[in-house]
Design a protein around this motif. Sequence first.
Motif, PDB file in Angstrom:
ATOM      1  N   GLN A   1       0.807  -1.214   0.000  1.00 57.66           N
ATOM      2  CA  GLN A   1       0.000   0.000   0.000  1.00 57.66           C
ATOM      3  C   GLN A   1       0.837   1.260   0.000  1.00 57.66           C
ATOM      4  O   GLN A   1       0.329   2.341  -0.310  1.00 57.66           O
ATOM      5  N   GLY A   2       2.098   1.111   0.405  1.00 56.41           N
ATOM      6  CA  GLY A   2       2.989   2.261   0.340  1.00 56.41           C
ATOM      7  C   GLY A   2       2.842   3.252   1.467  1.00 56.41           C
ATOM      8  O   GLY A   2       3.505   4.292   1.456  1.00 56.41           O
ATOM      9  N   GLY A   3       1.987   2.986   2.440  1.00 57.10           N
ATOM     10  CA  GLY A   3       1.782   3.937   3.527  1.00 57.10           C
ATOM     11  C   GLY A   3       2.717   3.692   4.693  1.00 57.10           C
ATOM     12  O   GLY A   3       3.522   2.753   4.706  1.00 57.10           O
ATOM     13  N   ALA A   4       2.592   4.559   5.694  1.00 57.19           N
ATOM     14  CA  ALA A   4       3.391   4.409   6.907  1.00 57.19           C
ATOM     15  C   ALA A   4       2.898   3.204   7.711  1.00 57.19           C
ATOM     16  O   ALA A   4       1.718   2.847   7.672  1.00 57.19           O
ATOM     17  N   ILE A   5       3.813   2.600   8.431  1.00 61.29           N
ATOM     18  CA  ILE A   5       3.493   1.469   9.304  1.00 61.29           C
ATOM     19  C   ILE A   5       3.514   1.978  10.733  1.00 61.29           C
ATOM     20  O   ILE A   5       4.544   2.470  11.207  1.00 61.29           O
TER      21      ILE A   5
ATOM     22  N   GLN B   1      12.343  -5.264   0.064  1.00 59.44           N
ATOM     23  CA  GLN B   1      13.342  -4.588  -0.759  1.00 59.44           C
ATOM     24  C   GLN B   1      12.681  -3.778  -1.866  1.00 59.44           C
ATOM     25  O   GLN B   1      13.074  -2.642  -2.159  1.00 59.44           O
ATOM     26  N   GLY B   2      11.632  -4.340  -2.472  1.00 56.65           N
ATOM     27  CA  GLY B   2      10.913  -3.607  -3.510  1.00 56.65           C
ATOM     28  C   GLY B   2      10.285  -2.331  -2.967  1.00 56.65           C
ATOM     29  O   GLY B   2      10.279  -1.283  -3.622  1.00 56.65           O
ATOM     30  N   THR B   3       9.752  -2.402  -1.753  1.00 57.51           N
ATOM     31  CA  THR B   3       9.148  -1.222  -1.131  1.00 57.51           C
ATOM     32  C   THR B   3      10.202  -0.154  -0.872  1.00 57.51           C
ATOM     33  O   THR B   3       9.987   1.047  -1.140  1.00 57.51           O
ATOM     34  N   LEU B   4      11.358  -0.558  -0.363  1.00 53.47           N
ATOM     35  CA  LEU B   4      12.433   0.405  -0.116  1.00 53.47           C
ATOM     36  C   LEU B   4      12.943   1.005  -1.418  1.00 53.47           C
ATOM     37  O   LEU B   4      13.261   2.208  -1.489  1.00 53.47           O
ATOM     38  N   ASP B   5      13.014   0.186  -2.459  1.00 53.03           N
ATOM     39  CA  ASP B   5      13.507   0.695  -3.751  1.00 53.03           C
ATOM     40  C   ASP B   5      12.571   1.757  -4.316  1.00 53.03           C
ATOM     41  O   ASP B   5      13.020   2.695  -5.004  1.00 53.03           O
TER      42      ASP B   5
ATOM     43  N   MET C   1      10.308   6.347  10.391  1.00 56.62           N
ATOM     44  CA  MET C   1      10.269   5.150  11.220  1.00 56.62           C
ATOM     45  C   MET C   1       9.926   3.907  10.417  1.00 56.62           C
ATOM     46  O   MET C   1      10.417   2.808  10.705  1.00 56.62           O
ATOM     47  N   THR C   2       9.116   4.098   9.362  1.00 57.90           N
ATOM     48  CA  THR C   2       8.799   2.960   8.506  1.00 57.90           C
ATOM     49  C   THR C   2      10.048   2.489   7.777  1.00 57.90           C
ATOM     50  O   THR C   2      10.319   1.279   7.679  1.00 57.90           O
TER      51      THR C   2
END
Length: 846
Positions: free
Chosen positions: A742-746, A818-822, A829-830
Amino acid sequence: MAKTPCSSSTRTEGPASRRSLSATKRSRSRGAFLPAMGLALAVLVASAPALEAQERSYSDVVPASARTQAGLFHVHQVDDRLLFEIPDSILGRDMAIMSRFAKVQDGVANGGDRLGPNLNVQWESREGRIFLRAVSHSNTADPGDNVHVAVENSNFPPVLASFDVEARGQGTSVIDVTDLYLGDHPAFSFPRTRRAQLGVRGYDRDRSWLEWARSFPINVEIRVVRSYAADSPPTDVRGGTLSYEVNHSMILLPEEPMMPRLADERVTYITVTQTNYSSDFQGVRPHQYLRRFRLEPSDPEAFARGELVEPVQPLIWYIDNATPEEWIPFYKEGLLEWEEAFEEAGFKNALDVRVAPSEDEDPEFSLLDARYSVIRYVATPTRSANAGGDVVDPRSGEVIRAHMNMYHGLDERLRWWLLSQVATATPRFRTNRLSEEDLGEAIRYVISHEMAHALGLPHNQRANFVFPVDSLRSASFTDEWDHSASTVGRTRYNYVAQPGDGVNPERRAGVWDRFAIMWGYRPILEASTPQEELETLNEWIVERADRPWFRSALPQFGMDVEWDPYRMTEGISDDPVRAADYGMRNLRYAAENIMDWVLEPMADYYELETHYLQFLTQWNRYAEHAAAAVGGSWTHHKRVGEEGWVFTPIERDYQLQAMAFIDEHVLQTPTWALDMNMLRQIEHAGAVERIRAYQELAVQRFLNHARLARMIEHEAFMGDETYRPADMLDDAREMIWRELGQGGAIDTFRRNQQRAYLDQAHYLIHEAASNHWSPPASGNLRVSRNDDPPLNADLHIGQSDIRPLIREQLRLLRDEIQGTLDRGVQDRMTRIHLEDALERIGKALG
C-alpha cells in the motif's frame, strides 16, 4: 474393663509436650543397656516394649481421669497425650485420611484448602504392634486368581507409622498417636514444597498443640495448631513464624464397595483408574470408573415401574453459616436446580440443603468433618470458586464427601464478565455495583457450575457449541434452551445477544447436564456387574448421538493443542467465528462507554483499570476461538458401529472465515482499546507493550509448529480439499505485512507485530529445530505407555516441511520489503523498521 466414654467433645489448651513420660522411660530402658548385652539379650530387650504394653493394665493406660469420646475409635486424651483405642474389627479395613486447613495465616493458603492429597490407609496388627500403612487400589486382581499374588507382590503398601500397643481393651488395642499428629510426620505436616517457598527452617513442637479430638461412628476428627520457624513467612516477617490450624479426618470406607460404573469418553466424567489383572483383555488396559455419589432407590419395584422414588440416602449439603445472609437463598437455588437432573435419573428429593449449625447449636459440627458435603465461604481476594469430590472410594469411585469453596473475591470477577459480555445488550449491567438480585443470580450460576463438578462432571466444552447463532439472539429460544447445553462447560454468558434482542442473560443447568446425570446415576437394576451395564449405557448414548447437545468433549488449553473450536474455553454457538464477531461488536461498544458506566464522582480509577484489562482478556478469547479453526478438526467421540469419523478436518472455507476474523479484529490496530483519554487516567505508559503482547500471540498462532504439522498432514491426505499450509502462510504474511503493497506508513503497533513475525520465524528455523513436540491424547480414555505403538508421534521439526515453508516465506518477504524500499519510503520510522527487518531476515536465513 473399658472406660465409659464421655458424651462431650474434648479440648486441650496450650502446647503439647515433646514426648510422653512412658515413651521417655521406654526409650531410656532401651538405650542404657543394649551396648553391654549379647545378641540374645538384645533381642529380648528389643521386644520389651510389646511385652511391657501387654503387661500394663487398661486402667493404667486409660485412667479414670482420661477424657474419652466413643466412636469409630475410642479417642482418649490423657494429660497431653492422644490415644486411639482401635477395635480389632477395624484392622485391615479401608480408610481415607483427608487433611484441610481450618484456619490459616494470611498468605499460607485459603481456609478449606487441602493440606495435601488424601491418603488411603489400613491399620494392621503385627507381632504386638500396630502399623499404619498406605494402600492403593489402582491395581487389582480377583482373590481366587493366581495373578492376585503377583499383583500383591508389585503393590507393597508403604508403612507410614508404627505404634506400641499400650494396652488391650475388650477386643481393642490402645496406641499413642500423639507424635503422629503433633510430630513432624510428612503425611500430617506442612508440604515440603511449600516449606521451601516460605523458607521454613523447622517445625516447632513447643508452639503447636492439640485443639480438640472427636470420634463419630464412621470417622475420627483431629484438630491441631502447628507452628514453624520460617525465614520468609507470608505475613509478620519480623516474627519469623508460620502457623495454621489443620483438621485431619480419618473416615471408614464402606465395607462393601458400591458397584462402579465404567466410564465412556462420549459422556465425560471425572474418573478413578483401576487396572484389573484378572480381566480377559490380552494385555494391560486400565478401567476408568465414574466418580459419583451413591444413590439407591428406596423402592426398587416402583423404580422399575418407572415411578420417581426417593433415594435411600439423599445427598445432603451444608452451607457455611459464615456465608453473607443475602446469598444463602441463591446458594440453595444453585444446588437444588440439579433436582430436575436427578428426576431424569429416576429420583425425587435427591438433594437436601441445610445451613450449617452454629457452634452454639451443635458444638461438634465441623465443615471439615469427612461425613459432610459442604459449601465453605472463604474471606479471600481470590476471584474464583472450586469444588469436587474430595473423599472418594478408590475401589469404586464413590464420592463420600464433596467440598466447595466460594471465595469472596468472586463477586468482582462476575461483574467483569457481565459488563464485558452482556452489558451492551442488557443495560442494567452497565454499573460498578450490581443489584443484590443480579449479583445473587450470578452467584447462583457459579454454585450450579461447581455443583456439577462435585457430582462428577468435568468441563464439557463441546456442549457449549451446539445452538445456532441466530437462535442465541432469540429470547423465546434461550428462555427454553438457554444459550448452552451445559452449565458445567467453561463458558459464561451470551455474548452473541445484541441490543434490542431482549435475551435474558441468566443460565441454568442444561440439557446435556440432565442427560449426563441420568447416564451416570440412574440405576440399572438388572445389572449385577459394571460390564452388564454397558449395553444399556451405550443405547442411551447412541439414541441421542445425532443431536449435538448430547455430545461432550473436554476443553483444550495451550496454543499447541487448540485444534477444535468446539472445545475452546469461554465460547458458545455452533459457529464460534461468527459468534466471536458479535462478541467483538459488544466489546467495542462497552470499551467506548466504559468511563460513563463505571466512574463516579470522587472515586479513583480502579474500576476503569480492572474492567479495561478484562476487555483485553475477552478480546484474546475471541482470537483463540477463531484461531483454533485454522488447521483444526471437529471432535465427535464415537464407538465402533457408529458412522462417521471421530475427528473431521475443518472445512477450508471455515478456516478462511477464521483467518478473516483474525485479520480484522486482532491483527489490525485495535483502536477501540487505545482511547488516550481513558488510558491516561490509569497509567502514564504501557499500552504499546500490552497490545504488542496480545498481537504477538496472534502471530505465534499462525507460525506455530503444531498447527503447521496438522495442516501438513491434512494436505497429505486431502490435497486441494483442505487449506494448504503454504496458502495459510501466504495469507498470514499478506495480512501482517499489508502496508508493503500500500505504500503507507506502518504504525508502532504494526511494526511490533511484524517484528514478532520475524522473531517467530527465526525461532522455528533455529531454536525449535531440534525440539520434539508430542500432542496429548485426543481426550479419549486411552492410556499411553512408554512401550505403546506411537500415536500422535513426536514432531521432528528438522525433518518436516516446516522449516522449508518458513524459509520460503522469509525469501518472499525479503523481496517485498526490498521492492518497497527501492520505490522509496517517506516515513522515517517505517524506513528504519524495514531496513532492520531485512537484517533480521538475513540472519534467520543465514
